[in-house]
Design a protein around this motif. Sequence first.
Motif, short mmCIF file in Angstrom:
data_model
loop_
_atom_site.label_atom_id
_atom_site.label_comp_id
_atom_site.label_asym_id
_atom_site.label_seq_id
_atom_site.Cartn_x
_atom_site.Cartn_y
_atom_site.Cartn_z
N UNK A 473 0.83 -1.17 -0.04
CA UNK A 473 0.04 -0.11 0.00
C UNK A 473 0.80 1.44 0.22
N UNK A 474 1.99 1.12 0.73
CA UNK A 474 2.84 2.25 0.86
C UNK A 474 3.50 2.58 -0.78
N UNK A 475 3.73 1.59 -1.41
CA UNK A 475 4.17 1.93 -2.89
C UNK A 475 3.00 2.27 -3.42
N UNK A 476 1.74 2.01 -3.49
CA UNK A 476 0.72 2.50 -3.97
C UNK A 476 0.56 4.10 -3.94
N UNK A 477 0.83 4.43 -2.60
CA UNK A 477 0.37 5.80 -2.11
C UNK A 477 1.50 6.56 -2.79
N UNK A 478 2.50 6.03 -2.45
CA UNK A 478 3.84 6.98 -2.61
C UNK A 478 4.01 7.27 -4.14
#
Length: 639
Positions: A473-478
């Motif tokens: 999810x961090x990859x997506x939001x970043x």
Amino acid sequence: MSYPYQINSFDDYKTAWAKSIEDPEGFWGEIAGHFLWRKKWDKVLDWNFKEPRIRWFAGGKLNITENCLDRHLEKLGSEPAIIWEPNNPEEHHRILTYKQLYFKVNQFANVLHNNGVKKGDRVCIYMGMIPELAIAVLACARVGAIHSVIFGGFSAQSIADRLQDAKAEFIITCDGAFRGAKDIPLKNVIDDALIACPFVKRTIVFTRTRTPVSMIKGRDVWWEDEIHKVETLGNPDFPAVEMDAEDTLFILYTSGSTGKPKGVVHTCGGYMVFTNYTFVNTFQYQPEEVHFCTADIGWITGHSYILYGPLGAGGTSLMFEGIPTWPDAGRFWDIVDKYRVNILYTAPTAIRSLMGFGLGPLQGKDLSSLRILGTVGEPINEEAWHWYDEHVGKRRCPIVDTWWQTETGGIMISNMAGITPSKATYATLPMPGVEPLLVDENGKEIEGDNVSGNLCIRSPWPGIIRTTYGDHERCRTNYFSAYPELYFTGDGALRDENGFYRITGRVDDVLNVSGHRIGTAEVENAINMHAGVVESAVVGYPHEIKGQGIYAYVIYSGTHGDEALIRQDITHTVSRIIGPIAKPDKIQFVTGLPKTRSGKIMRRILRKIAEGDTEHLGDISTLLDPDVVEQINRGRLSH
Ligand code: PRX
């Protein structure tokens, strides 16, 4: 033409780029066909940026080390794969041919295996720039373990954070590392980190500096002893473990706008194809040339353009243990002269720092072997570009200004040396497979010439980040949520009338100090750990050599010590928490920070003050306490 996929004219580039965008699967499928696969892929590309799900060559089976080593043995076995120049010029250099490197990687792969390292295990590597670092990285890849290299300038706390995040049970390190006049006790730093990481099962320690170390029974073993055990077995080859193209090759931690570095994940197949393709084309590499990339293998540049790119191409890669200014500022030029270096790839910071020593250190050094120069890591200013061109390249070497990121795996926007046009301070045109665009704050595409905006990329290229380790999810939001359907780089850029891109710098809270990426939030967290600090805000300011310097505004409530001492304590704290690379250049004590009514720090104002541009602070009427700005301004530290 030395490689079947080497572009050899501007027209050729235009055709390749157009094809790569119209038919990415056809384009990359053909290039990937030139590598060694145990089994061909099922599908070249499967993707969406929503999740994101990005899969290149899935179903394809390979081991990247068979591409970097085994397949070169027959023709290039006696050619140098790695030339190593030690920190101390008095010490002997080392040359490892492809055969020797193959041998050593196999030997160490056996060591890893004997120590329980299996496919998918995370292995942290914390070493200086010695050939054993390259051997360790490649041996991990050979056994299918995931390497996570940590730059030698990070502190014990940073290492512990990374070990915990990756749940790494294995460490490869050295007793110490030589860097210039310094001797850095790497194993001691690891020991401090391991207090917080009881899950680490094994530490393998290579002897470099013979500095005293504590070896803990049951956990720590010497590299040399382990090699000896493999020798007594007759040094059997280690059969490379079969990997899927989408199995993870490595994790590399990098800073973002939040306080915690993220583990960028790259996979085997796409990364291999992209680093090779970009290496061969950007630098127009020709067989037998000596490629000198001055980066540290602790950063992505070292992964892609000291190791995997050049070795995949059967090239000769020069690895340097030391620093450009020791024993004197002529060290790079001595190395170029000594090994007849053809391609020099370095950072603007290094160029600016060497410029400061004048032309003396260049005198008497034969640089006539140089054919191509490159820069990476930060925007290059006109002055540095021209100095590099005139005094190093003698106006006959094309300069490639290569823009890319840890997350992109390889070069994204750059001229191709001598093939596509160059323009001082411009990265110029995208690599085939890369479709950049500029967007405004609302995500609307900005078309036309001579415009600037936020730099995004429209569709995936083979080297793109797959996930952030343990937190998709961090990859997506970043990267994939700021502008739907696009990869957002975090950089601002402008595009001229030729369609050339010039990268202007980060538009988020990430600093680029001497080409090293540092998050302002990370530095703030570290400063706030100091007992007397109430709050802090960190911004970048233009720095003549480092590109950007770190300016910290600190509210301090402690009682004792004078300001100079408190500054030292805070700097020391940052060094302990992150590492010396994140030490603030300036610390200004303030009584308050400019905040909006909702409590958000107005960094824009702090940045302007740090830059000394106090005329253009903009509207400050929305601040909770506008007077604070005047107070901060009065206490500003000049540069
Ligand atoms: O801001 C850009 C800058 O470095 C950032 C990426 O840093 P890192 O992941 O550490 O990788 C550095 C080496 C690839 C980018 O977001 N940057 C990198 N290359 C350039 C650059 N800025 C301007 N010009 C470049 N050539």
